[in-house]
Scaffold this active site. Structure first.
Site, short mmCIF file in Angstrom:
data_model
loop_
_atom_site.label_atom_id
_atom_site.label_comp_id
_atom_site.label_asym_id
_atom_site.label_seq_id
_atom_site.Cartn_x
_atom_site.Cartn_y
_atom_site.Cartn_z
N CYS A 66 0.81 -1.22 0.00
CA CYS A 66 0.00 0.00 0.00
C CYS A 66 0.84 1.27 0.00
O CYS A 66 0.45 2.29 -0.56
CB CYS A 66 -0.97 0.00 1.17
SG CYS A 66 -0.19 -0.04 2.80
N HIS B 171 -1.74 1.36 7.31
CA HIS B 171 -2.27 1.24 5.94
C HIS B 171 -2.32 2.62 5.29
O HIS B 171 -2.90 3.55 5.84
CB HIS B 171 -3.66 0.61 5.96
CG HIS B 171 -4.26 0.45 4.60
ND1 HIS B 171 -3.67 -0.32 3.61
CD2 HIS B 171 -5.37 0.97 4.04
CE1 HIS B 171 -4.40 -0.28 2.52
NE2 HIS B 171 -5.45 0.51 2.76
#
Length: 776
Positions: A424, A691
């Site tokens: 990510c 994230h």
């Protein structure tokens, strides 16, 4: 569509996760009259007022998150208890389609205690009345199976369920199961082979009227016979052509019955609903790479007749009744379709009337209007290899997306860059830098040297260009880049571990692609420093509570006695944190423009009081709240004398400013207005619980913002895949347009949409100068 003692409903299954709505796999519905009224306009609505069958409330749900259900599918899927299992069954289709084909007295295999047993279908229907809020009473469809042979006695019933008999069999030789427990029966050897040329189970038979393609033109004919050759079946077709009657012999897969190209008898259109064009023999079929890149929301073109192209967006992919292979449901750009997203009375997706068309997926090709040609890519590669770019524009460059085109290409599920295995940080950084900005396109074409040319080629040809043309980059392309970074000896854990975006950017810009440093910093009495990112450092005892990015940058420069030697074309700012984990501020106010005028060395500056040309800067006045609680304070001679006559400021240090020639006027005033040097915000990377996601500005309007998450959803478990998603977030523009005092008073948890993440989770701000981009 169905009716259960009340209004008629249109039913859906939720295929994605939206705010405040049910989990993916939930079944929901809308009253038919409301649905009809919603689609009465020519425009496709963005949301539908949906009711979930286990809730009383109505929710506005994005149309992209809904897939329609047929009545037969509805009962079968409703019997599956857990929504994730239900969604998997709906998406993968094999079990569901098999269940739809079942009839009583058909042989099947049924799973009992992890063992596959043989049986016969004796009953299909509901086995008890379920109470479903608010009384929609959608049935749960089960299969009653009578076990046979060696599997007799392994069941749990004699055909009755809680006192109600549904079929009759021996004691413990029956069982009721959902569709997930069934599969085709173990096949038995056929008693005799088929006679050569027999057609009893073939898709077409002698006497059928059929369509087929010759030289990319659709033709009609009559099947006069079938023959087998080399284990393959061929159709002999009689046609009426310009030269009289002609007989042709074609493989069966190249022909289709007329009735499959015609709408159902109850359809209100007299136009064929689906087409099967031949595979396109163009540059896009080379290597077959385009096939795997066509997903829902891909923008495509399809050739239906000679020299006739239609353009549209894939809204549905799946199988059609009595057809082999995958089909795509297209929403066309013009009113040249034949449906509103329904096929023979079965709704597959939603679009305005005469915009829907169903075609073989293999007949769809990436929209060539927005692709760089193969010749252009080869030219670009040749120029790079020979080192001949010499400042010229590379013909293979694909421009970034902006405005309506960005929305058309990027918005939706399976859009952006697909995440995989802790990627990510790289997905968000690449999407932010290249989707809608060209400020760092020099990375794509500047000669890196032969050792790392493959890395640059992967970045340009397999990530940036597909992102800008198709709106989607598959996970394997990013993994290929990560493997190249690992194999090149740059980092052994690039394919497995999570990294920081600045680590990746610094590596690829500095060590691999040899891009000139983005920043040149000057400290008093020190040698000029160069950098690619700037980490903002703030004293923990600072007086800031709800700072803007402008304040944070000025505060950091003041504490470090830094100045910019020149205006950067791109400025990458990392927000202050305690180490790598903890935020220093709960909320940061984004600055849409970053004014660098007072941060430049040897640049003219304004007196903060009279607006004239400043000649002195007071370092000690930086935090003087008489003027403001932070910010550089510079004065002309006259104003400085007045300000520092105050006893509290008499001991302040007042270094003289170095001014360019031509900016000195009488009495220290400017001959003309001091020019302001500003950068514009084009992207923000955010992090929450390790994230990364990103916000990108795609146009000039205040609400032109999109939100990207490379792992927004997932299909399957360990063997599944992530579903990257790009959504519009105009609410961000509305918050940024608020007065700062009103914005500061917003409670994060009450913020609309995804805006909270921008204000509370910002990790890295990306600014650009369109003017300096022309020179760097």
């Amino acid at each position: 569509m169905g009716s259960f003692n009340g209004p008629k409903y249109v039913y859906f299954i939720l295929v994605g996760e939206g705010q405040w709505v049910g989990s993916p796999g939930s079944i929901c519905c809308i009253e038919e009259n409301v649905y009809t009224d919603t689609f009465s306009d020519s425009k496709t609505p963005q949301k539908l007022p949906i009711k979930f069958i286990d809730k009383y409330s109505t929710f506005d749900v994005d149309v992209d998150l809904l897939q329609p259900l047929k009545e037969k599918e509805l009962g079968l899927l409703n019997s599956i208890e857990h929504p994730p299992d239900r969604l998997k069954c709906f998406l993968e289709r094999e079990q569901l389609d098999f269940a739809l084909s079942l009839e009583t007295d058909k042989q099947v295999s049924v799973e009992i205690n992890s063992e596959w047993c043989q049986g016969v279908v004796r009953y299909i229907g509901k086995i008890m009345d379920q109470i479903v809020l608010p009384s929609y009473n959608i049935p749960h469809i089960y299969f009653g199976i009578e076990l046979q042979g060696k599997d007799e006695g392994k069941g749990r019933t004699d055909g009755s369920y809680y006192g109600t008999r549904h079929f009759t069999c021996k004691y413990n030789c029956g069982i009721f199961v959902t569709l997930t427990k069934l599969r085709a029966a173990t096949q038995q050897p056929r008693s005799a082979p088929d006679t050569e040329g027999s057609a009893g189970d073939e898709p077409v038979n002698p006497g059928d009227q059929v369509h087929f393609f010759i030289d990319e033109t659709i033709k009609q004919g009559l099947v006069i016979g079938l023959q087998k050759k080399d284990a393959k079946t061929y159709a002999m077709i009689a046609t009426d052509g310009e030269q009289g009657n002609t007989n042709l012999t074609l493989p069966l897969e190249c022909v289709i019955k007329d009735e499959l190209l015609s709408p159902a008898a109850d359809s209100n259109t007299d136009t064929r609903m689906d087409w099967e064009a031949p595979p396109k023999s163009s540059q896009w079929q080379s290597g077959g790479e385009w096939k795997s890149q066509l997903v829902q929301n891909s923008v495509v073109e399809v050739s239906l007749e000679a020299e006739r192209l239609m353009y549209g967006t894939i809204r549905w992919i799946g199988v059609l009744p009595e057809r082999e292979g995958l089909f795509a449901g297209l929403e066309l750009e013009e009113d040249k379709g034949v449906s509103d997203g329904s096929f023979k009375g079965l709704r597959k997706f939603f679009c305005p009337p005469k915009r829907g068309l169903f075609v073989k997926l293999q007949s769809c090709h990436p929209d060539s209007r927005f692709q760089s040609s193969r010749d252009q890519r080869e030219t670009a590669t040749r120029l790079l290899t020979e080192g001949k770019e010499g400042g010229r524009a590379i013909t293979g460059a694909v421009p970034p997306l902006d405005g309506d085109r960005a929305v058309q290409v990027l918005k939706g599920k399976m859009r952006g860059i697909q995440g995989h295995c802790n990627s990510c940080y790289m997905d968000s950084a690449l999407f932010s830098l290249f989707s809608c900005s060209s400020v760092l396109d020099s990375m794509l074409f500047k000669s890196p040297g032969s050792r790392d040319a493959d890395i640059q080629n992967t970045l340009r040809e397999e990530i940036v260009n597909p992102l800008r043309t198709k709106g989607f980059v598959a996970a394997h392309s990013v993994m290929k880049l990560r493997k190249q970074l690992k194999e090149g000896g740059h980092c052994a854990s690039f394919t497995t571990d999570e990294k920081d975006p600045e680590e990746f950017l610094s590596l690829i810009m500095h060590h691999i692609l040899k891009v000139d440093p983005l920043l040149k910093l000057q400290s008093v009495g020190q040698k000029e420093q160069e950098a690619y990112c700037y980490q903002i450092f703030i004293d923990q005892s600072n007086s800031l509570v709800l700072p803007t990015v402008q304040q944070l940058l000025e505060y950091s420069f003041h504490n470090s006695s830094l100045r910019l030697a020149e205006v950067p074309s791109c400025l990458v700012l990392q927000m202050p944190r305690f180490g790598k984990k903890f935020k220093l501020f709960e909320k940061i106010m984004p600055s849409l423009e970053l004014d660098l005028t007072d941060l430049l060395c040897n640049s003219p500056r304004e007196c903060i009081l009279c607006g004239g040309l400043a000649s002195q800067e007071c370092v000690d006045c930086f935090t003087d709240q008489t003027f403001s609680n932070a910010g550089f304070k510079q004065f002309c001679d006259k104003c400085s004398e007045q300000v520092h006559s105050h006893p509290r400021r008499r001991d302040h240090k007042l270094p003289r400013l170095s001014l360019p020639e031509g900016f000195r006027g009488g009495n220290g005033t400017a001959k003309w207005r001091v020019p302001r040097e500003k950068l514009e915000l084009f992207a923000v990377l955010c992090i929450e619980t390790s994230h990364y996601v990103s916000f990108v500005r795609y146009g000039p309007q205040k609400d032109d913002w999109i939100f990207f998450d490379s792992m927004a959803d997932r299909h399957g478990d360990q063997d599944g895949y992530n579903i990257p998603t790009v959504t519009l977030c105009p609410e961000v523009g509305r918050y940024l347009d608020m007065p700062l005092t009103e914005l500061a008073g917003q409670t994060p948890r009450d913020m609309e949409g995804v805006a909270k993440r921008l204000f509370c989770d910002a990790y890295m701000y990306l600014y650009q100068s369109k003017r300096m981009e022309l020179y760097k």
